[in-house]
Design a protein around this motif. Structure first.
Motif, PDB file in Angstrom:
ATOM      1  N   GLY A  91       0.821  -1.208   0.000  1.00 31.68           N
ATOM      2  CA  GLY A  91       0.000   0.000   0.000  1.00 31.68           C
ATOM      3  C   GLY A  91       0.850   1.251   0.000  1.00 31.68           C
ATOM      4  O   GLY A  91       2.005   1.243  -0.416  1.00 31.68           O
ATOM      5  N   ALA A  92       0.268   2.352   0.490  1.00 35.27           N
ATOM      6  CA  ALA A  92       0.976   3.629   0.587  1.00 35.27           C
ATOM      7  C   ALA A  92       1.753   3.651   1.898  1.00 35.27           C
ATOM      8  O   ALA A  92       1.157   3.563   2.978  1.00 35.27           O
ATOM      9  CB  ALA A  92      -0.005   4.791   0.527  1.00 35.27           C
ATOM     10  N   ALA A  93       3.068   3.759   1.812  1.00 36.92           N
ATOM     11  CA  ALA A  93       3.914   3.625   2.998  1.00 36.92           C
ATOM     12  C   ALA A  93       3.554   4.608   4.108  1.00 36.92           C
ATOM     13  O   ALA A  93       3.413   4.217   5.265  1.00 36.92           O
ATOM     14  CB  ALA A  93       5.383   3.793   2.605  1.00 36.92           C
ATOM     15  N   SER A  94       3.401   5.881   3.769  1.00 36.68           N
ATOM     16  CA  SER A  94       3.153   6.878   4.819  1.00 36.68           C
ATOM     17  C   SER A  94       1.834   6.618   5.539  1.00 36.68           C
ATOM     18  O   SER A  94       1.745   6.763   6.764  1.00 36.68           O
ATOM     19  CB  SER A  94       3.162   8.286   4.224  1.00 36.68           C
ATOM     20  N   LYS A  95       0.808   6.209   4.800  1.00 37.10           N
ATOM     21  CA  LYS A  95      -0.494   5.935   5.425  1.00 37.10           C
ATOM     22  C   LYS A  95      -0.409   4.733   6.357  1.00 37.10           C
ATOM     23  O   LYS A  95      -0.969   4.730   7.460  1.00 37.10           O
ATOM     24  CB  LYS A  95      -1.563   5.713   4.353  1.00 37.10           C
ATOM     25  N   LYS A  96       0.287   3.698   5.911  1.00 34.93           N
ATOM     26  CA  LYS A  96       0.433   2.504   6.740  1.00 34.93           C
ATOM     27  C   LYS A  96       1.225   2.823   8.006  1.00 34.93           C
ATOM     28  O   LYS A  96       0.876   2.385   9.108  1.00 34.93           O
ATOM     29  CB  LYS A  96       1.148   1.405   5.951  1.00 34.93           C
ATOM     30  N   ILE A  97       2.309   3.583   7.851  1.00 31.60           N
ATOM     31  CA  ILE A  97       3.146   3.923   8.996  1.00 31.60           C
ATOM     32  C   ILE A  97       2.341   4.694  10.043  1.00 31.60           C
ATOM     33  O   ILE A  97       2.386   4.388  11.243  1.00 31.60           O
ATOM     34  CB  ILE A  97       4.375   4.731   8.551  1.00 31.60           C
ATOM     35  N   CYS A  98       1.597   5.703   9.594  1.00 34.22           N
ATOM     36  CA  CYS A  98       0.799   6.514  10.527  1.00 34.22           C
ATOM     37  C   CYS A  98      -0.275   5.668  11.208  1.00 34.22           C
ATOM     38  O   CYS A  98      -0.512   5.793  12.415  1.00 34.22           O
ATOM     39  CB  CYS A  98       0.165   7.692   9.791  1.00 34.22           C
ATOM     40  N   ARG A  99      -0.926   4.795  10.431  1.00 39.08           N
ATOM     41  CA  ARG A  99      -1.989   3.958  11.007  1.00 39.08           C
ATOM     42  C   ARG A  99      -1.419   2.972  12.014  1.00 39.08           C
ATOM     43  O   ARG A  99      -1.939   2.806  13.110  1.00 39.08           O
ATOM     44  CB  ARG A  99      -2.722   3.198   9.902  1.00 39.08           C
ATOM     45  N   TRP A 100      -0.323   2.322  11.635  1.00 34.83           N
ATOM     46  CA  TRP A 100       0.286   1.349  12.543  1.00 34.83           C
ATOM     47  C   TRP A 100       0.835   2.012  13.798  1.00 34.83           C
ATOM     48  O   TRP A 100       0.802   1.419  14.882  1.00 34.83           O
ATOM     49  CB  TRP A 100       1.402   0.595  11.819  1.00 34.83           C
TER      50      TRP A 100
END
Length: 276
Positions: free
Chosen positions: A217-226
């Protein structure tokens, strides 16, 4: 990067938010031999006059912080009180003093809401060539390290190794953003899990609890969500990664995480990579 931060700049704006910077310093720099520079930037030249009431008021507050630091064992503490454009002066002081790390406090709901792209902190994050810590929390408990497995993206491991007695837990994350087809995607995910297991095993050798997350997926979105789901206290990442346009001080993923994360953030410049 150095095993420890030896000279650190605390950029104080004397708002209640900046109160968390000293606890953050104690977590990131437990070695009391660390040299500390407390800095406050005046907007107006007349306020920077040592005989002005503004100067005396600010100096008194900074001296109070200096006294607290010295009570906690930090003997090398100094104060800088320039005037001018805040982000430019913080950058200049950091360069003049050759600091290893600059600490600033985050303001607002996120670090910088979309309307505040010109904010002092975002300007620092985007342009600084030195490690920058943006404080949202005052503890160093659970760290998240995003990685694409490039040497640059693993600079944060040096920090973890040097602070292993103070870090409780580390979560590594890797996001596959592009793949040619389903077979390529599955291969990349399997390879990522294998490499993540190696990183987790290394942390366990240091006595640090570790885990990993791998997805597409989109790295920044995944990082923020996780980061929210895992309730991490800090995200440590390099500002540029593999494949970014040469010359950019801050890559797209780091910029988007900076803009949207609610967690404390340690941004490390790619040139901190050792040539060993």
């Amino acid at each position: 990067m150095n095993d420890m931060f030896t000279r650190v700049l605390l950029a104080m704006d004397l708002t209640p938010k900046s109160e968390i910077l000293l606890p953050c310093l104690y977590s990131l720099c437990p070695d009391t031999n660390t040299e500390i520079i407390l800095a406050y930037v005046f907007d107006e030249e007349e306020d920077a006059d040592p005989y002005s009431s503004s100067y005396k008021k600010v100096y008194s507050k900074l001296q109070g912080y200096a006294n607290e630091l010295m009570r906690n064992g930090y003997e090398a503490v100094s104060i800088e009180m320039p005037w001018g454009e805040v982000f430019e002066e913080i950058t200049r002081v950091g360069d003049d003093k050759e600091v290893d790390l600059t600490l600033v406090a985050s303001h607002g709901k996120g670090f910088f809401r979309s309307a505040l792209l010109g904010s002092t902190t975002f300007d620092l994050a985007r342009s600084s060539k030195r490690p920058l810590f943006v404080a949202k929390d005052d503890m160093l408990r659970k760290l998240m390290i995003p990685t694409d497995f490039s040497k640059k993206s693993l600079v944060a491991l040096n920090l973890i190794r040097s602070l292993r007695e103070h870090v409780a837990e580390v979560v590594f994350v890797h996001v596959v953003e592009r793949s040619r087809n389903q077979s390529d995607l599955e291969s990349k995910l399997m390879n990522a899990e294998s490499r993540m297991e190696e990183l987790v095993a290394e942390m366990k050798l240091f006595g640090i609890k570790a885990s990993y997350l791998v997805d597409k997926g989109a790295a920044s979105k995944k990082i923020c969500r996780w980061a929210e789901e895992e309730n991490v206290s800090m995200i440590a990442m390099t500002k540029t990664g593999a494949g970014l346009v040469k010359g950019l001080v801050m890559g797209a993923t780091a910029q988007n995480v900076t803009l949207n994360s609610e967690r404390s953030l340690l941004l490390l410049p790619a040139d901190e990579v050792s040539n060993d």
